[in-house]
Design an enzyme around this catalytic site. Structure first.
Site, PDB file in Angstrom:
ATOM      1  N   HIS A 365       0.746  -1.234  -0.004  1.00  0.00           N
ATOM      2  CA  HIS A 365       0.168   0.033  -0.063  1.00  0.00           C
ATOM      3  C   HIS A 365       0.879   1.261   0.059  1.00  0.00           C
ATOM      4  CE1 HIS A 365      -4.173  -0.951   0.424  1.00  0.00           C
ATOM      5  NE2 HIS A 365      -3.808  -2.349   0.986  1.00  0.00           N
ATOM      6  N   LYS A 556      -9.364  13.877   3.742  1.00  0.00           N
ATOM      7  CA  LYS A 556      -8.540  12.623   3.864  1.00  0.00           C
ATOM      8  C   LYS A 556      -7.553  12.889   5.030  1.00  0.00           C
ATOM      9  CE  LYS A 556      -7.211  13.999  -0.425  1.00  0.00           C
ATOM     10  NZ  LYS A 556      -7.131  12.836  -1.385  1.00  0.00           N
ATOM     11  N   ARG A 557      -6.743  11.952   5.207  1.00  0.00           N
ATOM     12  CA  ARG A 557      -5.750  11.997   6.381  1.00  0.00           C
ATOM     13  C   ARG A 557      -4.944  13.226   6.263  1.00  0.00           C
ATOM     14  NH1 ARG A 557      -5.803   8.136  10.754  1.00  0.00           N
ATOM     15  NH2 ARG A 557      -3.608   9.054  11.285  1.00  0.00           N
ATOM     16  N   LYS A 562       0.066  14.483   1.241  1.00  0.00           N
ATOM     17  CA  LYS A 562      -1.304  14.921   0.475  1.00  0.00           C
ATOM     18  C   LYS A 562      -1.514  16.426   0.401  1.00  0.00           C
ATOM     19  CE  LYS A 562      -3.495  10.949   2.505  1.00  0.00           C
ATOM     20  NZ  LYS A 562      -4.384  10.072   1.401  1.00  0.00           N
ATOM     21  N   THR A 664      -8.619   6.592  -2.817  1.00  0.00           N
ATOM     22  CA  THR A 664      -9.785   5.955  -3.182  1.00  0.00           C
ATOM     23  C   THR A 664     -10.972   7.267  -3.079  1.00  0.00           C
ATOM     24  OG1 THR A 664     -10.112   5.065  -0.979  1.00  0.00           O
ATOM     25  CG2 THR A 664      -9.694   3.869  -2.819  1.00  0.00           C
ATOM     26  N   LYS A 668     -14.443   8.205  -5.211  1.00  0.00           N
ATOM     27  CA  LYS A 668     -15.775   8.554  -4.548  1.00  0.00           C
ATOM     28  C   LYS A 668     -16.450   9.754  -5.180  1.00  0.00           C
ATOM     29  CE  LYS A 668     -14.181   6.395  -0.260  1.00  0.00           C
ATOM     30  NZ  LYS A 668     -13.565   7.041   0.873  1.00  0.00           N
TER      31      LYS A 668
HETATM   32  C1  PLP Z   1     -12.449   7.069   1.289  1.00  0.00           C
HETATM   33  C2  PLP Z   1     -11.653   7.440   2.765  1.00  0.00           C
HETATM   34  C3  PLP Z   1     -10.370   7.652   2.767  1.00  0.00           C
HETATM   35  C4  PLP Z   1      -9.454   7.579   1.802  1.00  0.00           C
HETATM   36  O1  PLP Z   1      -9.328   8.942   1.248  1.00  0.00           O
HETATM   37  P1  PLP Z   1      -8.213   9.238   0.396  1.00  0.00           P
HETATM   38  O2  PLP Z   1      -8.542  10.499  -0.400  1.00  0.00           O
HETATM   39  O3  PLP Z   1      -8.129   8.194  -0.868  1.00  0.00           O
HETATM   40  O4  PLP Z   1      -7.002   9.474   1.182  1.00  0.00           O
HETATM   41  C5  PLP Z   1     -10.112   7.884   4.189  1.00  0.00           C
HETATM   42  N1  PLP Z   1     -11.028   8.073   5.331  1.00  0.00           N
HETATM   43  C6  PLP Z   1     -12.213   7.750   4.919  1.00  0.00           C
HETATM   44  C7  PLP Z   1     -13.159   8.100   6.131  1.00  0.00           C
HETATM   45  C8  PLP Z   1     -12.849   7.717   3.647  1.00  0.00           C
HETATM   46  O5  PLP Z   1     -14.209   7.146   3.465  1.00  0.00           O
END
Ligand code: PLP
Length: 818
Positions: A365, A556-557, A562, A664, A668
């Site tokens: 990952h 995101k985190r 990022k 991911t 979404k």
């Molecule tokens: C989808 C999701 C992530 C991943 O987000 P990235 O933008 O790909 O880092 C992290 N936390 C939650 C709660 C999510 O639903």
């Protein structure tokens, strides 16, 4: 059920029956009266009634998998970020209308009931959410599967923002009970730690190793059914909880040493107390290694027992079982399966190795060096002495093979060894997972390519067929149908319901992208979702935002790679520009942030503080009026994502190229009609291919350019000097314009940008700013924006986790998909 028919409208009798079932649960399982019931009681009662409708399917699916001898998939993951489950169960069973109609006469609103469910945050971010999406897709595709993980008593911490600073509080999702799980106290396995290994001479040719652990903890199963789409198949998420074999030292207790009598128990049961809140880096704690072995061993003992009951011996394991390691956290499964085969079942080493490699595969990952797990040899020897011996054996055979093919290549040997010798001896878990697997996969095309060129370069040269790509995906049930019923309804009405079963069918939307009437409807759905988010923002932050404005979202985190910092700097630049030309026709924007920082990651927490400092100044400045607002929503989790994602216009995917494995969140947001502004990183690259360059805003340095610039050692100061706009922004932040209470708060942060600028924030700034102005220009033509947004939704079918799981099934697990 015909896969393409809509669920029938529920009859009054069906609604009456479900209502009666819910009231029965409330009365007899919860012991509450209707008059005294609160939302969370109704949630429990509804969930229990819905669960009843899952159980028969669950038991028969489990039995069918046994009887037909289908190959089972076991997904081992230290994290499952599942979120709430009620709406998942209700929609996948096709009960949405029925539940509404059952509850309405009771004066109970399903939406409130749904929100009373605690959010199960048994994961940090993308990796854990991927595991949850995969579980749902496995069930939807009818693949018999178990998810194995840990039943953390406290999931990821709750984030509270005080004065702009993140504070962490324990999450207590289990406080009011969990209606989805079945405790299985009778299903338990002994997990050993420490002790010594005895070598018993069986014959001249053979020594048997017997591990005598110093301590044994029991792993107890808790099962949660995972319902697939249309309820046709149900799998099991089996989470392990730690139970002390000896609950109490009665003699000590009787002497009056009440604490001492409980000490062992508390220590042993602490294994499943908390999820480590470390995102991209190993916790480096003994307890973390214990967690990893605890659940990997429980999983293997469990699946081996199940296999032996049906097939009698382990030789057929690779034909009947596929084990997927979600990152290296469960990599200790490799020596554990060897131990089970060799020590417990007397299987010769070579045969055991064939079984192990044939069964296990591993998903990588991350390429971040700080996140490549390794454990000190002395710790491993103390905690898992027999496993350490086995790892040495695996390494010896592995290095023999390498040496035979490449004699006298000392560099190669130390590069591919399972033991790192340089900084105190450590076991490299990635290498262990690599050699123990028949396939190793990356999670996007770019990431897999980089795996082959960087961390696993030498391994890839030795086994060129082993590394494969499986680009991540998300489940469209949760991330479209459940979180965006408005859009789902519009899509069904426009292109028919086929996309509900086959995400590729979303492509049928393409011809509607230029259709003005459809654009209007698409816009109306987005508008409604934005109003819902605006009221969440108002309730949470006491901030009013205009739903007409562009909702620009980065959720995101919080991590330097990022680059939330890049987004905040652009916000300040835009703020400056608006103030200097207040009458220009600016595009009104709301910058929306959400995300947690690892508790020990000070730089990330400082970036959260900066976002708040900037928000305070911008939001209270009358000269910018409604042209710019900044909202940082606290405690980002799956449930919050389900509200933000459908309301986003612009999706920020701006990581430093080469650093985001896949992402991911990007999928979404694109699926829900947001345009992406992003770098050529992770799965953004494949999103560009799917939507075409006209419908995505790509900017910034490529992976190669980042590598070259780092190699040159060019300082960020060069980029800053060349950009008057960035100079001004950094001058303001560095001198305390946004932090009058502590003028030096951001000095070091700014200095780091002038220095190595490791994450290329300064180097990419101008490109990002210009790209944002192109986004503004597109927004100015509403039809043009709508067209691109619609094409994003139409093009995201490939990012369904159903597609990802199909690829794993065919190329890695060798299991049939219906
Ligand atoms: C989808 C999701 C992530 C991943 O987000 P990235 O933008 O790909 O880092 C992290 N936390 C939650 C709660 C999510 O639903």
């Amino acid at each position: 059920m015909n896969a393409l028919t809509e669920p029938q409208k529920p009859t009054a009798a069906e609604a009456d029956a479900l209502r009666a079932a819910i009231v029965r649960k409330l009365t007899y399982d919860l012991g509450k009266s209707q008059a005294g019931a609160r939302d969370r009681d109704w949630f429990m009662a509804t969930a229990l009634a819905v669960r009843d409708r899952i159980v028969d399917r669950w038991l028969s699916a489990t039995r069918a998998a046994y009887e037909t001898g289908q190959k089972q998939v076991y997904y081992l993951s230290l994290e499952f970020l599942i979120g709430r489950l009620l709406r998942d169960g209700v929609t996948n069973l096709g009960l949405t209308e029925l539940v509404d109609e059952a509850l309405a006469p009771l004066g109970v609103d399903f939406e409130k009931v749904r929100q009373a469910e605690p959010d199960a945050a048994l994961g940090n971010g993308g990796l854990g959410r991927l595991a949850a999406c995969f579980m749902e897709s496995l069930a939807s595709l009818g693949i018999p599967a178990f998810g194995y993980g840990i039943r953390y008593e406290h999931g990821l911490f709750r984030q509270i923002i005080r004065d702009g600073w993140q504070q962490e509080y324990p999450e207590d999702w289990l406080n009011n009970g969990n209606p989805w799980e079945y405790a299985r106290p009778e299903i338990s396995h002994d997990i050993g730690f420490g002790g010594a290994v005895e070598a018993v001479v069986v014959s001249e040719a053979r020594v048997r190793h017997v591990w005598h652990p110093a301590e044994v903890v029991q792993a107890v199963a808790y099962d949660t059914p995972v319902v697939g789409w249309r309820g046709e198949h149900v799998n099991t998420l089996r989470l392990w909880s730690a139970r002390a074999a000896d609950p109490l030292k009665l003699d000590a207790f009787n002497y009056g040493d009440h604490l001492g009598a409980l000490a062992d128990r508390v220590r042993q049961e602490s294994i499943c107390k908390v999820l480590y809140p470390s995102d991209e880096s190993p916790a480096g704690q003994e307890l973390r290694l214990k967690q990893e072995y605890f659940f990997a061993s429980a999983a293997l003992q469990d699946l081996v027992r199940r296999h032996l009951r049906v097939y009698g011996d382990l030789k057929s394991l690779p034909d009947r079982v596929a084990i997927q390691l979600n990152d290296t956290h469960p990599a200790i499964a490799v020596p554990e399966l060897m131990r089970i085969c060799v020590d417990l079942h007397n299987i010769p080493w070579d045969e055991a190795w064939t079984i192990t490699q044939g069964t296990i595969s591993y998903t990588n990952h991350t390429l971040l060096p700080e996140a490549l797990e390794s454990w000190q040899v002395p710790l491993m020897e103390r905690l898992l002495p027999r496993h350490m011996q086995i790892i040495y054996m695996i390494n010896a055979f592995h290095l023999d093979r390498v040496r035979a093919a490449h004699p006298e290549d000392g560099r190669l040997l130390s590069s591919v060894s399972l033991i790192e010798e340089a900084h105190g001896r450590r076991v490299r878990m990635g290498h262990l997972a690599f050699v123990g697997s028949h396939k190793v996969n990356g999670v996007s095309a770019l990431h897999t390519d980089l795996l082959k060129k960087t961390v696993f370069k030498d391994f890839h040269a030795l086994s060129p067929d082993k590394v494969v790509n499986k680009t991540n995906g998300v489940t469209f049930r949760r991330w479209l149908q459940q979180c965006n019923p408005g859009l789902t309804g519009l899509l069904t009405e426009t292109i028919g319901p086929r996309f509900l079963d086959d995400a590729g069918a979303l492509a049928a939307l393409q011809p509607f992208a230029r259709d003005a009437a459809f654009q209007t409807k698409f816009l109306a759905v987005k508008r409604q979702n934005k109003e819902a988010l605006a009221s969440v923002i108002r309730a949470s932050l006491d901030l009013r935002v205009d739903p007409e404005a562009m909702f620009d979202v980065q959720i995101k985190r919080i991590h330097e790679y990022k680059r939330q910092l890049l987004n905040v700097l652009e916000t300040v630049a835009l703020y400056d520009a608006i103030r200097s030309q207040p009458t220009r026709n600016w595009v009104p924007r709301v910058k929306i942030f959400a995300g947690k920082a690892a508790a020990s990651y000070h730089r990330a927490k400082l970036i959260i503080k900066l976002a708040h400092d900037v928000a305070r100044v911008v939001n209270s400045d009358p000269t910018v009026r409604n042209l710019l607002k900044v909202a940082f929503l606290p405690n980002y989790n799956v449930s919050l994502a389900e509200v933000i994602v459908p309301a986003a216009d612009l999706s920020e995917q701006i990581s430093t190229a080469g650093m985001e494995a896949s992402g991911t969140g990007n999928m979404k947001l694109g699926l829900n009609g947001a345009l992406t502004i992003g770098t050529l990183d992770g799965a953004n690259v494949e999103m560009l291919e799917q939507v075409g360059p006209e419908n995505i805003h790509i900017f910034g340095m490529t992976t190669e350019e980042v590598a070259a610039r780092r190699h040159e050692g060019l300082q960020g100061a060069h980029a800053i000097e060349a950009s008057p706009r960035l100079s001004e922004v950094l001058e303001a932040i560095g001198s305390g314009v946004f932090s009058p209470d502590d003028r030096h708060r951001y000095r070091d942060l700014v200095e780091a940008l002038r220095g190595s600028d490791y994450f290329m924030v300064a180097a990419d700034f101008d490109a990002y700013y210009d790209s944002q102005r192109e986004v503004d220009a597109r927004w100015a033509s509403s039809a043009g924006w709508q067209q691109a947004a619609i094409l994003n939704t139409a093009s995201m079918g490939w990012f369904s986790s159903d597609r990802t799981i199909r690829e794993y099934a065919e190329d890695i697990w060798n299991v049939p998909v219906r």
